[in-house]
Write an enzyme that holds these catalytic residues in place. Structure first.
Site, PDB file in Angstrom:
ATOM      1  N   ASP A   6      89.420 144.436  53.083  1.00 42.28           N
ATOM      2  CA  ASP A   6      90.457 144.637  54.104  1.00 42.28           C
ATOM      3  C   ASP A   6      91.705 145.314  53.541  1.00 42.28           C
ATOM      4  O   ASP A   6      92.659 145.565  54.273  1.00 42.28           O
ATOM      5  CB  ASP A   6      90.814 143.298  54.774  1.00 42.28           C
ATOM      6  CG  ASP A   6      89.635 142.754  55.567  1.00 42.28           C
ATOM      7  OD1 ASP A   6      88.724 143.536  55.880  1.00 42.28           O
ATOM      8  OD2 ASP A   6      89.628 141.543  55.867  1.00 42.28           O
ATOM      9  N   CYS A  34      80.050 149.760  68.084  1.00 46.62           N
ATOM     10  CA  CYS A  34      79.910 149.792  66.627  1.00 46.62           C
ATOM     11  C   CYS A  34      81.269 149.562  65.980  1.00 46.62           C
ATOM     12  O   CYS A  34      82.306 149.693  66.605  1.00 46.62           O
ATOM     13  CB  CYS A  34      79.337 151.131  66.186  1.00 46.62           C
ATOM     14  SG  CYS A  34      80.399 152.490  66.591  1.00 46.62           S
ATOM     15  N   ARG A  76      96.660 143.810  66.633  1.00 47.75           N
ATOM     16  CA  ARG A  76      95.726 142.676  66.628  1.00 47.75           C
ATOM     17  C   ARG A  76      95.911 141.829  65.378  1.00 47.75           C
ATOM     18  O   ARG A  76      95.503 140.664  65.361  1.00 47.75           O
ATOM     19  CB  ARG A  76      94.282 143.195  66.657  1.00 47.75           C
ATOM     20  CG  ARG A  76      93.942 143.865  67.959  1.00 47.75           C
ATOM     21  CD  ARG A  76      92.530 144.331  67.956  1.00 47.75           C
ATOM     22  NE  ARG A  76      91.676 143.200  67.612  1.00 47.75           N
ATOM     23  CZ  ARG A  76      90.405 143.298  67.330  1.00 47.75           C
ATOM     24  NH1 ARG A  76      89.824 144.457  67.326  1.00 47.75           N
ATOM     25  NH2 ARG A  76      89.701 142.233  67.047  1.00 47.75           N
ATOM     26  N   ARG A 107      77.513 145.241  62.687  1.00 48.90           N
ATOM     27  CA  ARG A 107      78.029 144.004  62.091  1.00 48.90           C
ATOM     28  C   ARG A 107      77.136 142.869  62.557  1.00 48.90           C
ATOM     29  O   ARG A 107      77.393 142.232  63.566  1.00 48.90           O
ATOM     30  CB  ARG A 107      79.484 143.790  62.513  1.00 48.90           C
ATOM     31  CG  ARG A 107      80.408 144.793  61.858  1.00 48.90           C
ATOM     32  CD  ARG A 107      81.854 144.536  62.182  1.00 48.90           C
ATOM     33  NE  ARG A 107      82.359 143.320  61.572  1.00 48.90           N
ATOM     34  CZ  ARG A 107      83.638 142.953  61.634  1.00 48.90           C
ATOM     35  NH1 ARG A 107      84.511 143.698  62.273  1.00 48.90           N
ATOM     36  NH2 ARG A 107      84.032 141.842  61.069  1.00 48.90           N
ATOM     37  N   LYS A 138      95.844 135.940  59.516  1.00 52.29           N
ATOM     38  CA  LYS A 138      95.046 136.237  60.710  1.00 52.29           C
ATOM     39  C   LYS A 138      93.623 135.663  60.598  1.00 52.29           C
ATOM     40  O   LYS A 138      93.147 134.984  61.507  1.00 52.29           O
ATOM     41  CB  LYS A 138      94.963 137.757  60.910  1.00 52.29           C
ATOM     42  CG  LYS A 138      93.951 138.174  61.945  1.00 52.29           C
ATOM     43  CD  LYS A 138      93.424 139.581  61.648  1.00 52.29           C
ATOM     44  CE  LYS A 138      92.223 139.875  62.490  1.00 52.29           C
ATOM     45  NZ  LYS A 138      91.047 140.259  61.713  1.00 52.29           N
ATOM     46  N   ASN A 139      92.957 135.944  59.469  1.00 53.90           N
ATOM     47  CA  ASN A 139      91.548 135.553  59.404  1.00 53.90           C
ATOM     48  C   ASN A 139      91.342 134.051  59.205  1.00 53.90           C
ATOM     49  O   ASN A 139      90.234 133.547  59.386  1.00 53.90           O
ATOM     50  CB  ASN A 139      90.796 136.386  58.365  1.00 53.90           C
ATOM     51  CG  ASN A 139      90.585 137.816  58.867  1.00 53.90           C
ATOM     52  OD1 ASN A 139      90.740 138.087  60.059  1.00 53.90           O
ATOM     53  ND2 ASN A 139      90.240 138.724  57.969  1.00 53.90           N
TER      54      ASN A 139
HETATM   55  N1  EPU Z   1      76.515 140.230  57.148  1.00 52.73           N
HETATM   56  C1  EPU Z   1      75.183 140.173  57.446  1.00 52.73           C
HETATM   57  N2  EPU Z   1      74.769 139.194  58.294  1.00 52.73           N
HETATM   58  C2  EPU Z   1      75.613 138.279  58.843  1.00 52.73           C
HETATM   59  C3  EPU Z   1      76.972 138.351  58.520  1.00 52.73           C
HETATM   60  C4  EPU Z   1      77.409 139.337  57.677  1.00 52.73           C
HETATM   61  O1  EPU Z   1      74.385 140.986  56.969  1.00 52.73           O
HETATM   62  O2  EPU Z   1      75.151 137.413  59.574  1.00 52.73           O
HETATM   63  C5  EPU Z   1      76.993 141.280  56.223  1.00 52.73           C
HETATM   64  C6  EPU Z   1      77.964 142.238  56.900  1.00 52.73           C
HETATM   65  O3  EPU Z   1      77.286 143.306  57.540  1.00 52.73           O
HETATM   66  C7  EPU Z   1      78.806 142.692  55.725  1.00 52.73           C
HETATM   67  C8  EPU Z   1      78.848 141.459  54.818  1.00 52.73           C
HETATM   68  O4  EPU Z   1      77.762 140.639  55.225  1.00 52.73           O
HETATM   69  O5  EPU Z   1      78.171 143.734  55.061  1.00 52.73           O
HETATM   70  C9  EPU Z   1      80.118 140.633  54.903  1.00 52.73           C
HETATM   71  O6  EPU Z   1      80.410 140.272  56.258  1.00 52.73           O
HETATM   72  P1  EPU Z   1      81.244 138.959  56.636  1.00 52.73           P
HETATM   73  O7  EPU Z   1      80.376 138.107  57.478  1.00 52.73           O
HETATM   74  O8  EPU Z   1      81.832 138.388  55.401  1.00 52.73           O
HETATM   75  O9  EPU Z   1      82.398 139.566  57.559  1.00 52.73           O
HETATM   76  P2  EPU Z   1      82.990 138.940  58.888  1.00 52.73           P
HETATM   77  O10 EPU Z   1      83.034 137.463  58.778  1.00 52.73           O
HETATM   78  O11 EPU Z   1      82.346 139.533  60.080  1.00 52.73           O
HETATM   79  C10 EPU Z   1      85.429 138.814  58.044  1.00 52.73           C
HETATM   80  C11 EPU Z   1      86.750 139.371  58.452  1.00 52.73           C
HETATM   81  C12 EPU Z   1      86.789 140.853  58.162  1.00 52.73           C
HETATM   82  C13 EPU Z   1      86.508 141.093  56.679  1.00 52.73           C
HETATM   83  C14 EPU Z   1      85.195 140.419  56.253  1.00 52.73           C
HETATM   84  C15 EPU Z   1      84.937 140.492  54.769  1.00 52.73           C
HETATM   85  C16 EPU Z   1      87.357 137.955  60.291  1.00 52.73           C
HETATM   86  C17 EPU Z   1      87.545 137.798  61.743  1.00 52.73           C
HETATM   87  N3  EPU Z   1      86.938 139.140  59.876  1.00 52.73           N
HETATM   88  O12 EPU Z   1      84.466 139.498  58.813  1.00 52.73           O
HETATM   89  O13 EPU Z   1      88.126 141.232  58.439  1.00 52.73           O
HETATM   90  O14 EPU Z   1      86.391 142.479  56.422  1.00 52.73           O
HETATM   91  O15 EPU Z   1      85.237 139.036  56.641  1.00 52.73           O
HETATM   92  O16 EPU Z   1      85.985 139.901  54.064  1.00 52.73           O
HETATM   93  O17 EPU Z   1      87.596 137.031  59.528  1.00 52.73           O
HETATM   94  C18 EPU Z   1      89.871 142.611  59.063  1.00 52.73           C
HETATM   95  O18 EPU Z   1      90.604 141.613  59.020  1.00 52.73           O
HETATM   96  O19 EPU Z   1      90.300 143.779  59.196  1.00 52.73           O
HETATM   97  C19 EPU Z   1      88.423 142.442  58.961  1.00 52.73           C
HETATM   98  C20 EPU Z   1      87.550 143.370  59.319  1.00 52.73           C
END
Ligand code: EPU
Length: 430
Positions: free
Chosen positions: A307, A117, A399, A123, A22-23
């Site tokens: 995850d 949220c 999803r 996020r 998915k990701n």
């Molecule tokens: N963060 C920041 N600033 C940013 C981006 C992230 O402070 O600009 C912080 C976040 O608050 C968090 C950490 O950095 O504490 C990591 O966030 P990351 O950006 O890695 O997460 P994401 O890209 O929003 C993806 C996956 C999530 C998964 C995370 C971590 C997708 C669509 N989502 O989210 O997947 O938990 O990476 O591996 O790829 C899921 O599949 O259930 C899911 C939530």
């Protein structure tokens, strides 16, 4: 609305084939916007996030054609607009990848961001924005993110990420693929889907080096051409079925995986007394005796994935002794704990940690999915619990998990999907 009815208390036996990640898919589909040609993407998971993203691409003017249930052809040669409709972008969290892809190809993007949220906390996307700004874009944030490059193209730049962010790493990679000059991302995320996106872009003519390490170099090219690419198998879907075997007992052959991607999950389950045997692209997962306690800390890859945190917590609820789970990626990802305690679990949340006193069994209850992975955890808990449980708000689960009902039934699980009236809560996650 749909809910699942689960008659639990039975071990799982059989084989399960893992779908595309998915990701990875939710990044690679937007990345097709960078390609001036036809790309054929194979092993796409049939999940609602993918359906929504393909619909967005069609609205932007792409030609999208399914060749069979998991292979799709996307032609982005005649994109008509760089504005993404609010209605569709609100449906998926990963709509932020449309910003990097549209900026990279057309030098501008307007995308409404998902509100509300998540996991009970914020996020942020400040690291994505910081990267775009370093590459010369002006970014205005509000209900919509409006981004515009300073010239026709983005400009190569050095970006040091303050936090290891999967989303920022992939978004900056997309914005940089067609940039003028070289972009260097330092403190980059290393998840398998980062490497998958780089491989996809490289197979279409991009020049990206170092994906899977802390430092990624993207040498901007003038154009990406069409091609064919197959998405990697889903590490988290595979881990979810492994955790289900841990919680319920039984023996399941998990097929179509990349064992290396599973090491962080396999190692923890083995510590807990689950037997895992690797062979080529399969893992044979077995649990007959009592589960042992352990501690888990979630971390960016190659650490234990956040995850998988709710799913392993369910298994630890049934382990002998006291375990501790610490969330090292998100500020808050324990909203589901209240649902588990209603099933007899003994869990105390203290800040980023959950202290779990193992119990003999869980009892059936009506519980809800708070988000995608918490929803998967509820299904596992319901499968392990004696009696009939109901899991509501399952649109979150759908999803990210292709045909979860069919796959579990194939393992002997007694689980049905039924229509119901109530909607408990609607938020974005994933
Ligand atoms: N963060 C920041 N600033 C940013 C981006 C992230 O402070 O600009 C912080 C976040 O608050 C968090 C950490 O950095 O504490 C990591 O966030 P990351 O950006 O890695 O997460 P994401 O890209 O929003 C993806 C996956 C999530 C998964 C995370 C971590 C997708 C669509 N989502 O989210 O997947 O938990 O990476 O591996 O790829 C899921 O599949 O259930 C899911 C939530």
């Amino acid at each position: 609305m749909t809910k699942y009815i689960v008659q639990g208390g039975h071990p799982l036996f059989g084989e399960v084939r893992i779908s595309g990640a998915k990701n990875a898919a939710v990044a690679i589909i937007p990345a097709a916007l960078l390609v001036d040609g036809v790309c054929r993407i194979e092993n796409i998971p049939q999940i609602s996030d993918v359906t929504a993203l393909l619909k967005i691409l069609e609205q932007l003017g792409a030609n999208v054609r399914f060749l069979n249930r998991s292979d799709v052809e996307i032609d982005c040669r005649h994109i008509a607009t760089t504005q993404v409709s609010q209605e569709l972008a609100h449906k998926i969290r990963a709509s932020y990848y449309l910003i990097g892809a549209l900026l990279g190809r057309f030098g501008e993007a307007e995308v409404s961001m998902p509100g509300g949220c998540n996991f009970g906390g914020v996020r942020p996307i400040d690291q994505h924005v910081k990267g775009f700004a370093a590459m010369g874009a002006e970014v205005r944030e509000g209900d919509f993110i409006c981004a515009k490059a300073s010239g026709d193209r983005m400009k190569g730049a050095n970006v040091y990420l303050d936090v290891v962010s999967v989303g920022a790493t992939m978004n900056i990679m997309m914005a940089a693929a067609l940039a003028d000059g070289t972009t260097v991302i330092e403190n980059a995320a290393k998840e398998p889907h980062i490497v998958d996106l780089a491989n996809f872009l490289n197979s279409m003519g991009a020049n990206i080096k170092g994906a899977g390490t802390d430092t990624i170099r993207i040498f901007g090219v003038d154009k990406l051409h069409g091609g064919t690419y197959a998405i990697i198998p889903d590490q988290i879907e595979a881990g979810t079925y492994m955790a289900a075997v841990a919680a319920c007992g039984g023996q399941v052959l998990v097929r179509g995986i990349i064992p290396k991607h599973m090491d962080c999950i396999t190692a923890k389950l083995q510590e807990m007394g689950v037997q895992v045997e690797e062979q080529d692209d399969t893992l044979l997962v077995r649990r007959s005796g009592k589960l042992r306690r352990t501690n888990v800390k979630t971390l960016p890859y190659p650490g234990f994935p956040t995850d998988m945190q709710p799913q392993i917590t369910v298994a630890l609820c049934l382990a002998e002794g006291t375990s501790m789970v610490t969330e090292g990626v998100w500020d808050n990802r324990y909203r589901y704990v209240g649902e588990l305690t209603r099933m007899g679990a003994q869990i105390r949340v203290e800040g980023r940690s959950a202290v779990i006193e193992g119990v003999d069994h869980l009892t059936a209850a009506s519980v809800q999915a708070y988000d995608l992975r918490a929803g998967a955890a509820m299904v596992i808990a319901a499968l392990a619990a004696e009696g009939t449980s109901e899991v509501s708000n399952v649109h979150y689960i759908e999803r990210g998990y292709e045909d979860i009902i069919g796959k579990l039934r194939n393992l002997g699980a007694q689980i049905d999907s039924v229509e119901c009236d109530e909607t408990i809560e609607t938020r974005q996650i994933g």
